[in-house]
Design a protein around this motif. Sequence first.
Motif, PDB file in Angstrom:
ATOM      1  N   VAL A 178       4.776  50.131 -15.282  1.00 52.47           N
ATOM      2  CA  VAL A 178       3.974  50.520 -16.443  1.00 52.47           C
ATOM      3  C   VAL A 178       4.860  50.894 -17.620  1.00 52.47           C
ATOM      4  CG1 VAL A 178       2.261  52.181 -17.276  1.00 52.47           C
ATOM      5  CG2 VAL A 178       2.113  51.300 -14.948  1.00 52.47           C
ATOM      6  N   ASP A 179       6.039  51.453 -17.322  1.00 51.04           N
ATOM      7  CA  ASP A 179       6.943  51.868 -18.404  1.00 51.04           C
ATOM      8  C   ASP A 179       7.444  50.690 -19.220  1.00 51.04           C
ATOM      9  OD1 ASP A 179       6.658  54.442 -17.581  1.00 51.04           O
ATOM     10  OD2 ASP A 179       8.470  54.456 -16.335  1.00 51.04           O
ATOM     11  N   ILE A 218       6.104  48.508 -20.926  1.00 51.48           N
ATOM     12  CA  ILE A 218       4.916  48.072 -21.655  1.00 51.48           C
ATOM     13  C   ILE A 218       5.251  47.122 -22.792  1.00 51.48           C
ATOM     14  CG2 ILE A 218       4.692  49.799 -23.501  1.00 51.48           C
ATOM     15  CD1 ILE A 218       1.972  48.786 -21.023  1.00 51.48           C
ATOM     16  N   THR A 271       3.206  43.336 -23.224  1.00 51.03           N
ATOM     17  CA  THR A 271       2.390  42.878 -24.339  1.00 51.03           C
ATOM     18  C   THR A 271       2.819  41.516 -24.846  1.00 51.03           C
ATOM     19  OG1 THR A 271       3.801  44.091 -25.874  1.00 51.03           O
ATOM     20  CG2 THR A 271       1.822  45.210 -25.092  1.00 51.03           C
ATOM     21  N   TYR A 274      -6.258  45.621 -20.912  1.00 48.53           N
ATOM     22  CA  TYR A 274      -5.806  46.693 -20.032  1.00 48.53           C
ATOM     23  C   TYR A 274      -4.779  46.162 -19.032  1.00 48.53           C
ATOM     24  CZ  TYR A 274      -9.599  49.816 -21.500  1.00 48.53           C
ATOM     25  OH  TYR A 274     -10.435  50.625 -22.221  1.00 48.53           O
ATOM     26  N   ASN A 292      -3.054  47.840 -15.495  1.00 46.12           N
ATOM     27  CA  ASN A 292      -3.038  48.999 -14.597  1.00 46.12           C
ATOM     28  C   ASN A 292      -3.909  50.135 -15.132  1.00 46.12           C
ATOM     29  OD1 ASN A 292      -1.286  47.695 -12.839  1.00 46.12           O
ATOM     30  ND2 ASN A 292       0.543  48.555 -13.780  1.00 46.12           N
ATOM     31  N   GLY A 293      -5.044  49.761 -15.740  1.00 44.57           N
ATOM     32  CA  GLY A 293      -5.981  50.753 -16.241  1.00 44.57           C
ATOM     33  C   GLY A 293      -5.601  51.388 -17.558  1.00 44.57           C
ATOM     34  N   ILE A 294      -4.520  50.930 -18.164  1.00 45.21           N
ATOM     35  CA  ILE A 294      -4.038  51.504 -19.417  1.00 45.21           C
ATOM     36  C   ILE A 294      -4.242  50.494 -20.546  1.00 45.21           C
ATOM     37  CG2 ILE A 294      -2.023  52.391 -20.666  1.00 45.21           C
ATOM     38  CD1 ILE A 294      -0.888  53.253 -17.973  1.00 45.21           C
ATOM     39  N   PRO A 295      -4.929  50.871 -21.644  1.00 46.75           N
ATOM     40  CA  PRO A 295      -5.089  49.937 -22.768  1.00 46.75           C
ATOM     41  C   PRO A 295      -3.742  49.668 -23.431  1.00 46.75           C
ATOM     42  CG  PRO A 295      -5.897  52.121 -23.365  1.00 46.75           C
ATOM     43  CD  PRO A 295      -5.573  52.172 -21.899  1.00 46.75           C
ATOM     44  N   THR A 296      -3.439  48.392 -23.632  1.00 42.18           N
ATOM     45  CA  THR A 296      -2.131  48.027 -24.191  1.00 42.18           C
ATOM     46  C   THR A 296      -2.226  47.342 -25.542  1.00 42.18           C
ATOM     47  OG1 THR A 296      -2.149  45.891 -23.048  1.00 42.18           O
ATOM     48  CG2 THR A 296      -1.156  47.765 -21.896  1.00 42.18           C
ATOM     49  N   TYR A 347      -5.114  45.788 -28.758  1.00 44.07           N
ATOM     50  CA  TYR A 347      -6.460  45.744 -29.316  1.00 44.07           C
ATOM     51  C   TYR A 347      -6.578  44.598 -30.317  1.00 44.07           C
ATOM     52  CZ  TYR A 347      -7.044  50.525 -27.550  1.00 44.07           C
ATOM     53  OH  TYR A 347      -7.138  51.636 -26.752  1.00 44.07           O
TER      54      TYR A 347
END
Length: 260
Positions: A81-82, A84, A88, A199, A201-205, A207
């Motif tokens: 997750v780190d 990121i 993207t 998303y 892993n459940g984290i919005p990245t 928009y």
Amino acid sequence: MGWVLIVIPLIFVGIGVFAYSNGIFEINQTNLDKSLQNIPQGIQNVGKTAKNYASDTNVILRDTLNKQLDDAKMKPINIPVDDIQNITQLIPENTIVNEKPEIDKLQLEHQVHFLTNQYRVDHGLSSLDWDDDLANVARHHSVDMASRNYFSHDTLEGKSPTDRGVSQGYDCEKIVDNLIYSGIAENIFQNNLYDKVWYINGIPTSYEWNDLDAIATSTVDGWMASPGHRENILTSTYDKEGIGVEISSDDKVYITQNFC
């Protein structure tokens, strides 16, 4: 009083991004068997040792190829997750706008007013005048809906648009052709600052944000596609309006349109 138009924002959530390691091996097991079976007759007859060797070779080849096929299956890679910034980059750049736009609420109000009058003029009606006092009535309602998380013409205490206007010192009453018209008409709309969110892993990245013009256009077009809201916009006896906009902490855009 206008009808309630509850528009489910076009928020398409849940486009997961996964990376795969790909290996492609095209093995035709039947052809392999035939090839092994069609060894020249002279070699097949060299004796028991050669036959056993060929048989063992067949088994070894099959085991090796089966292992390669297993290794070639697509397996997901666990992306931290780190990391990121690298994630993207996996999403097409032309579909992402990551920077949240700064929406000028006053400018949005006047853009909605402008588009409303365009529809009126297109239908042979006079333009509505902008009324600051009526706009304040509308703003109070949009702020109330955004802060208390509801969407309705009536407040949580049951106050109608006309009630809210009277409580703020605004009384709408007019005489047209010996008829007395009283009360505030209203359209409301719940829009959104973005259409899509990605998303991982459940984290919005990432928009896909809407700009001011897109929000104003989708709002007025939405009203015009609804019979009750359309009737309010195209009512000839209304001669002024006020628009109120508020943006909630979860990026919902509440728009109230009041007529008199």
